[in-house]
Every structure is written in C-alpha cells, then in structure tokens.
Scaffold this motif. Sequence first.
Motif, PDB file in Angstrom:
ATOM      1  N   MET B   1       0.850  -1.206   0.000  1.00 53.73           N
ATOM      2  CA  MET B   1       0.000   0.000   0.000  1.00 53.73           C
ATOM      3  C   MET B   1       0.881   1.250   0.000  1.00 53.73           C
ATOM      4  SD  MET B   1      -3.365   0.510   2.332  1.00 53.73           S
ATOM      5  CE  MET B   1      -2.524   1.064   3.785  1.00 53.73           C
ATOM      6  N   PRO B   2       1.095   1.857  -1.147  1.00 52.06           N
ATOM      7  CA  PRO B   2       2.024   2.990  -1.216  1.00 52.06           C
ATOM      8  C   PRO B   2       1.390   4.301  -0.737  1.00 52.06           C
ATOM      9  CG  PRO B   2       1.133   2.530  -3.393  1.00 52.06           C
ATOM     10  CD  PRO B   2       0.412   1.631  -2.426  1.00 52.06           C
ATOM     11  N   SER B   3       1.161   4.434   0.534  1.00 53.01           N
ATOM     12  CA  SER B   3       0.556   5.678   1.034  1.00 53.01           C
ATOM     13  C   SER B   3       1.641   6.608   1.576  1.00 53.01           C
ATOM     14  CB  SER B   3      -0.442   5.356   2.137  1.00 53.01           C
ATOM     15  OG  SER B   3       0.278   4.810   3.234  1.00 53.01           O
ATOM     16  N   LYS B   4       1.262   7.888   1.691  1.00 55.58           N
ATOM     17  CA  LYS B   4       2.203   8.879   2.242  1.00 55.58           C
ATOM     18  C   LYS B   4       2.450   8.532   3.700  1.00 55.58           C
ATOM     19  CE  LYS B   4      -1.034  11.935   1.585  1.00 55.58           C
ATOM     20  NZ  LYS B   4      -1.847  13.126   1.297  1.00 55.58           N
ATOM     21  N   PRO B   5       3.634   8.853   4.218  1.00 51.73           N
ATOM     22  CA  PRO B   5       3.833   8.638   5.652  1.00 51.73           C
ATOM     23  C   PRO B   5       2.962   9.602   6.449  1.00 51.73           C
ATOM     24  CG  PRO B   5       5.720   9.783   4.706  1.00 51.73           C
ATOM     25  CD  PRO B   5       4.823   9.395   3.558  1.00 51.73           C
ATOM     26  N   ALA B   6       2.500   9.129   7.635  1.00 54.08           N
ATOM     27  CA  ALA B   6       1.670   9.982   8.478  1.00 54.08           C
ATOM     28  C   ALA B   6       2.495  11.140   9.024  1.00 54.08           C
ATOM     29  CB  ALA B   6       1.087   9.171   9.627  1.00 54.08           C
ATOM     30  N   ILE B   7       3.720  10.787   9.453  1.00 56.98           N
ATOM     31  CA  ILE B   7       4.600  11.806  10.025  1.00 56.98           C
ATOM     32  C   ILE B   7       5.960  11.661   9.376  1.00 56.98           C
ATOM     33  CG2 ILE B   7       5.730  12.634  12.145  1.00 56.98           C
ATOM     34  CD1 ILE B   7       3.365  11.215  13.647  1.00 56.98           C
ATOM     35  N   SER B   8       6.530  12.797   8.981  1.00 55.71           N
ATOM     36  CA  SER B   8       7.852  12.748   8.408  1.00 55.71           C
ATOM     37  C   SER B   8       8.662  13.951   8.890  1.00 55.71           C
ATOM     38  CB  SER B   8       7.719  12.726   6.876  1.00 55.71           C
ATOM     39  OG  SER B   8       8.901  13.164   6.290  1.00 55.71           O
ATOM     40  N   LEU B   9       9.799  13.644   9.551  1.00 55.40           N
ATOM     41  CA  LEU B   9      10.646  14.723  10.064  1.00 55.40           C
ATOM     42  C   LEU B   9      11.953  14.715   9.291  1.00 55.40           C
ATOM     43  CD1 LEU B   9      10.293  14.211  13.931  1.00 55.40           C
ATOM     44  CD2 LEU B   9       8.821  15.533  12.396  1.00 55.40           C
ATOM     45  N   ASN B  10      12.452  15.885   8.938  1.00 51.47           N
ATOM     46  CA  ASN B  10      13.692  15.989   8.185  1.00 51.47           C
ATOM     47  C   ASN B  10      14.619  17.046   8.763  1.00 51.47           C
ATOM     48  OD1 ASN B  10      14.421  14.394   5.827  1.00 51.47           O
ATOM     49  ND2 ASN B  10      12.292  14.876   5.175  1.00 51.47           N
ATOM     50  N   ASN B  11      15.795  16.588   9.196  1.00 51.32           N
ATOM     51  CA  ASN B  11      16.819  17.499   9.724  1.00 51.32           C
ATOM     52  C   ASN B  11      16.293  18.492  10.747  1.00 51.32           C
ATOM     53  OD1 ASN B  11      18.958  16.460   8.121  1.00 51.32           O
ATOM     54  ND2 ASN B  11      18.016  17.518   6.356  1.00 51.32           N
ATOM     55  N   ILE B  12      15.599  17.939  11.727  1.00 50.82           N
ATOM     56  CA  ILE B  12      14.988  18.812  12.735  1.00 50.82           C
ATOM     57  C   ILE B  12      15.992  19.150  13.823  1.00 50.82           C
ATOM     58  CG2 ILE B  12      13.254  18.875  14.591  1.00 50.82           C
ATOM     59  CD1 ILE B  12      11.998  18.993  11.904  1.00 50.82           C
ATOM     60  N   THR B  13      16.151  20.399  14.082  1.00 53.04           N
ATOM     61  CA  THR B  13      16.892  20.802  15.287  1.00 53.04           C
ATOM     62  C   THR B  13      16.022  21.756  16.088  1.00 53.04           C
ATOM     63  OG1 THR B  13      17.915  22.703  14.212  1.00 53.04           O
ATOM     64  CG2 THR B  13      19.181  20.638  14.232  1.00 53.04           C
ATOM     65  N   PHE B  14      16.227  21.709  17.397  1.00 55.13           N
ATOM     66  CA  PHE B  14      15.450  22.612  18.246  1.00 55.13           C
ATOM     67  C   PHE B  14      16.268  23.058  19.455  1.00 55.13           C
ATOM     68  CE2 PHE B  14      12.746  23.687  21.776  1.00 55.13           C
ATOM     69  CZ  PHE B  14      11.869  24.576  21.193  1.00 55.13           C
ATOM     70  N   ARG B  15      16.160  24.317  19.792  1.00 52.18           N
ATOM     71  CA  ARG B  15      16.682  24.808  21.072  1.00 52.18           C
ATOM     72  C   ARG B  15      15.730  25.898  21.541  1.00 52.18           C
ATOM     73  NH1 ARG B  15      22.194  27.964  19.109  1.00 52.18           N
ATOM     74  NH2 ARG B  15      21.308  28.805  17.190  1.00 52.18           N
ATOM     75  N   TRP B  16      15.679  26.037  22.836  1.00 50.21           N
ATOM     76  CA  TRP B  16      14.685  26.944  23.416  1.00 50.21           C
ATOM     77  C   TRP B  16      14.965  28.393  23.063  1.00 50.21           C
ATOM     78  CZ3 TRP B  16      10.115  25.517  24.930  1.00 50.21           C
ATOM     79  CH2 TRP B  16       9.928  24.185  25.301  1.00 50.21           C
ATOM     80  N   SER B  17      16.240  28.778  23.112  1.00 52.89           N
ATOM     81  CA  SER B  17      16.568  30.143  22.701  1.00 52.89           C
ATOM     82  C   SER B  17      17.936  30.143  22.050  1.00 52.89           C
ATOM     83  CB  SER B  17      16.541  31.077  23.911  1.00 52.89           C
ATOM     84  OG  SER B  17      17.592  30.738  24.780  1.00 52.89           O
ATOM     85  N   LYS B  18      18.352  31.247  21.494  1.00 51.85           N
ATOM     86  CA  LYS B  18      19.597  31.321  20.742  1.00 51.85           C
ATOM     87  C   LYS B  18      20.805  30.909  21.563  1.00 51.85           C
ATOM     88  CE  LYS B  18      19.012  34.299  16.784  1.00 51.85           C
ATOM     89  NZ  LYS B  18      18.783  35.668  16.347  1.00 51.85           N
ATOM     90  N   ASN B  19      20.772  31.234  22.844  1.00 53.36           N
ATOM     91  CA  ASN B  19      21.948  30.987  23.679  1.00 53.36           C
ATOM     92  C   ASN B  19      21.949  29.613  24.338  1.00 53.36           C
ATOM     93  OD1 ASN B  19      22.755  33.627  23.115  1.00 53.36           O
ATOM     94  ND2 ASN B  19      21.437  34.404  24.757  1.00 53.36           N
ATOM     95  N   SER B  20      20.795  28.947  24.336  1.00 55.05           N
ATOM     96  CA  SER B  20      20.758  27.659  25.010  1.00 55.05           C
ATOM     97  C   SER B  20      21.171  26.548  24.031  1.00 55.05           C
ATOM     98  CB  SER B  20      19.350  27.408  25.557  1.00 55.05           C
ATOM     99  OG  SER B  20      18.431  27.438  24.498  1.00 55.05           O
ATOM    100  N   PRO B  21      21.652  25.427  24.582  1.00 54.89           N
ATOM    101  CA  PRO B  21      22.078  24.329  23.685  1.00 54.89           C
ATOM    102  C   PRO B  21      20.879  23.660  23.025  1.00 54.89           C
ATOM    103  CG  PRO B  21      22.201  23.668  25.983  1.00 54.89           C
ATOM    104  CD  PRO B  21      21.849  25.119  25.989  1.00 54.89           C
ATOM    105  N   HIS B  22      21.159  22.949  21.963  1.00 52.98           N
ATOM    106  CA  HIS B  22      20.098  22.219  21.283  1.00 52.98           C
ATOM    107  C   HIS B  22      19.553  21.124  22.181  1.00 52.98           C
ATOM    108  CE1 HIS B  22      21.714  24.176  17.707  1.00 52.98           C
ATOM    109  NE2 HIS B  22      20.516  23.958  17.176  1.00 52.98           N
ATOM    110  N   THR B  23      18.261  20.899  22.110  1.00 51.11           N
ATOM    111  CA  THR B  23      17.692  19.791  22.868  1.00 51.11           C
ATOM    112  C   THR B  23      17.233  18.674  21.944  1.00 51.11           C
ATOM    113  OG1 THR B  23      15.568  20.876  22.840  1.00 51.11           O
ATOM    114  CG2 THR B  23      16.908  21.207  24.806  1.00 51.11           C
TER     115      THR B  23
END
Lengths: 418, 229
Positions: B1-23
Amino acid sequence: MLFKIALASIINRRLTTILAVCSIAMSVAIVLSVEHIRHQAKENFASTVSGVDLIIGARSGRINLLLYSVFRIGNATNNISWKSFQNIAQQKQIKWAIPISLGDSHKGYRVMGTTEDYFTHYRYGQKQLLKFSQGEKFSGVYDVVLGADVAKKLQYKIGQKIIVSHGVASVSFVNHDDKPFTVVGILEATGTPVDRTVHTTLAGIEAIHVGWINGVQTPASSISARDALKQDLTPKNITAAYIGLKNRITTFRVQRAINENKQEPLMAILPGVVISELWQTMDVVEKVLSLIAGLVAVTSLLGIITMMLSTIKQRGREIAVLRAIGAPARFIFGLIQLEVIVIVLTGLIVGVGLFWGGIVISEPIISSLYGFSLTTNPLTWSTGQYSLIMLTVAMLFACLPATMAYRQSLKQGLTVKE
Amino acid sequence: MPSKPAISLNNITFRWSKNSPHTLDIESWEVNTGQSIFIYGRSGSGKSTLLNIIAGILEPRHGTVTILGQNINQLKQTQKDKFRANHMGVIFQQFNLIPYLSVRENIQLSQIFSTTQNTTKDIKLLINQLGLPASLLSRKANQLSVGQQQRVAVARALFHKPEIIIADEPTSALDTETRDEFINLLLQQTKENKSTILFVSHDKSLSQYFDQTIDLQQLNKIEPSHHVI
C-alpha cells in the motif's frame, strides 16, 4: 462554547466568584450613590429659593448677602433703611417686596421678622409655596411660625410660648424674656433653610428692641410687652428684602437702578445666579467625592484582576488541554477576558440593584430626616454611562491576566511543568 | 500500500533560545499511516519537545515537519492550531479533562475547534466500548477516578476520528492491571479508526503491544545530559 466554558469555569470557583461579584457590586453601588446624591444635592441646593427675582440688601459681597438672606449663614454687615425699602417697593416694575429682619435667634435657630406676604410669595424648589402642617400665619405682633425642623427638634406645639434671644449665638445670655412669643403655625418640611427658621412679624422684632440702644438694653427704658404695642412699631431698618417683578425682562434694569441708588449703598442680586456661583466654590469637594468613588471602583477591579492572575498559574493543565484539542492561543485570551466580563457584568447588575433598592428604601427616611428629596427613579442615562466605563476599564485590566494566560499557553505547549 | 507517511521529520533541530544548547536533533524519521509506534524515552530525552513539534505548538529551528503530506512549518500558528484540531487527538499522563465540565462536554470539546466534515463517533457507543457506563456522561469530570478519566481522555481523543493520536505517558498514573487493559482498549480503538498512534513512555515493558519501538536516545543525536528541562 467559549461562553459555556467561561461560565462553567467561574461557577466552578463559586466562592471567589461570589466575593468578586460582591466587591464589584459594592463599588458600583458606591459610585452610583455618590453621583446620585451629588446630583441631587446640587439640585436641592439650586432650588433653595425660587420665584424670588431679586434680593436686596446693604452693599457688601454678593455671596454674603445670599448666605444671610437665604441660607441664614453669617450676618449682614449693614441694614437697609425702611425708607429706601419703601421707595423701591413702590416702583412700578415691582410686583411684591417682602422685607426681612434678622439678628435674633431662638435656641440657635435664626429668628426672621417678615410680613404676611412672605407666606404668599416666597417659593422654593419647583416654585412650591410654603405650606402649613399645623396652624396658620401670624396675625398678632407676638406670633411666630416655626419651620419644620425647629418644631420637630424642640418638640414645640401650637400655643407654646417661646423666648427670643438677642444675637445669633446658640447660647445667648441676653434674652428678650420680657416679651414671649406664641407659636401659631408650623410649616411643612421644605428641605431648605426655611425649616430651621423661626418666623415672626417685623413689628414683633421692633417691639422686643424698644428701649434698646446700639444692641444693648437700657434698664431705664425697659418697657412691658403690652406697652410696647402702643408704640409705633414700624421698623426703621430691615436686613434685606425679597423682590418679585411684574415682568422678569426688567430684572437687570431694576437691579442696576438699585445698585446705583444714591441715597443709600444698596445691592441687588439674582439669587439663582449667586447660588450657582456659590455651588462652584464647592467644586473641589464634589470632585474629591467623585475621585474617591472612582478609586473605590478601580480598587475593586484590581481585586478581580489579582484573583484572575493567581488562578492562571493553577490553570496550566486546563490551558494545556484546551491547546491540545486545537484551541488557538487567542481562545485562551478570550476565555480569561470573558470570565472577567461575566463577573463584572453580574457585579454591575447586582450593584445597580443594590443602589436602586437603597435609594427606594432610604428615600422616605432621608426626606423626613433632612427634608432632602431624592428622586426614586435613579436609573438614568448616566447609570448606563458609568456601567459602560466600568466594563471598559475591567476589560482593559483583564488584558493583563489574559495576556499572561496567552503567553503561558504558547510557552508550555502540551506539557505542564510542575 | 504505497501511502504517504503519516509523520515525516527531516533534519529537525530545536533549542529553546539562541543561547541555550540544542535539545533535539533528528536527521530523518518517518512514521507510516496506521502504525502504532512506541517511543521509549527517559525524562530529559527531548520527548516533550518532539511531541510539541509534531503537534505544531513548538517551531523547530531548522528542518521540515510533514504531517499527512502537509508541511506544517509553512502554516501560520492559528492554522497549525486548526490542523491539530482536525487531525490529532492528544492524551496526557493525567488531568486530561476540564474538571468543571461534564464527561459528555469534555468528549465533545475535541470537536469545537475542528472544521473537518468527519462524522463523529456515537458518544454512548464509544464510552461503552471503553468499558465505561453511559451514566457517567452527565458526571463532572473531577468526580471520576484516574482510570476512568484516562478512558474518557481516550474517548475525547478519538471522538472526531483524527488520523494521528499522540499519547504522552498516558498510563503512568495507572496500576499494572488497569494499565494493560487501558492500552488494549486504546490500541483497539485506534486500529478501528485506522489512526496512527505515537505512544511515549519510559516503561520499556509496554513496547510489546506496539508495531514498532523507537528509542528516542538513538533517534535524537543530542546527549541527554545536555538537556535543559
């Protein structure tokens, strides 16, 4: 749905909601009462005397003349001669002229000598005439008619003998005890200084001062009440006079003529104009009262906002749930705003009810105690205005907790940090 | 069944603010439609951040988040909220319900921000399927036991038939017996709905119930010790 949630939320916090509503209701009632009484006081004050076109007296201050001739406050600096009064009274523009003579008192209440015309021409409020609750106007020289307050406070009845004291101090050591007066009439309450006045005849005032020179009784010339009647009791001086004109267009002309009188320094005032001048001197008191009422309202609103602020922290989970189901952050903002609006609106309605009920209940009491009439339908356009202002201020204040909730909802996301 | 993925994440980075480290730093991750995924993560492993990013509440610094074929980074905040309302159901660890609303009102809440034309489930049937009596519907949410509340939370999450269910430690407040029963009911309902489910827990033993297990520490390239909680 927003409304339903807001309502359920504040009902859930019953106790704080009720307290908040009470505080708003009280402050609304205070603001409205102060404003209403202020307005009514002004109206009552302005209607102390009506139907009198001019008041004449010796040349002094305008307000001073008004104070002693209408409000029975202070003293005349000088008298006007009977001759001048006669001259003025006979002018063709003048319909009636009532002489008054002040300077004596009875137990702190001012005694005013006047003529019978006083009871037919003097008017107050909405051009109301003086009415007798008991008895009738004076006919004899030693008759007095009491204002409602005097009769009530001193518990005087028709037929009672009273002694007039010399001077206006509440405790006087010089009494005209040789010539007692008889109460023949008691007036209905008017809510004006008339209630606190003892009215007698000009001749009576003259009679008690027969043999007096420069305000001091000369023992040698002491004369009995009966003998005094045989003398000429036409006054030589009076304190002031109320004037009614045939045509009010001539008011300023007559006023100018009196002010420019060459024989004697006289002054004529328009009572209505001077009363409003006098009221303006009380502007500060009025403003301070309004300010205090306003501050009470603001304080109660601040109380609500403080209460809301303290709940925001506790409501973190609730906010997270709403966010999770897709509520935009502005929904959270609206929810807090709406809760404040519902509380304030309820408070307003209860407050207006309190105020209205208060006026209805207190009206007969105030009117009988102070002769101060309040209108029983106090719900006017200004009630609406005050309510609107209050609601607007509340909504402005509510932006603080609402913004806090909004920010919190964006920051915390789906997870509540304990 | 070639369906689209429900969720797809690509190269995600996150940090709370500019000075804080990535989480969070995830190179690539896809979840297929209809799958039940167990995400194992200890506290501080970035799972809250991950769930918030998928739900469209937090915005990643870099990378794309594609949900049901829609790149949600491109949506405005209110559109993300609407997207969440339409396509997601969320179950928390505890306190899922608005305490002063009735059970029925709580379940219906999920629908109010949703604009899809999906027919909702029969509320009585749903509550019965979850093993709760229909008489509970008129009760205030705060009168329910924790176990009952969690089931009502499932009912709310499923009521408008969303494509994605996010469950964040929904069983941690339950005892072992009710926990197993709860998970069975949840998965059964999700399957019936053909929804995709992300189930996050620190309890590895639960992984047996799910199609696939992901260890967040392997997915996330950031060391847990760097995390700011």
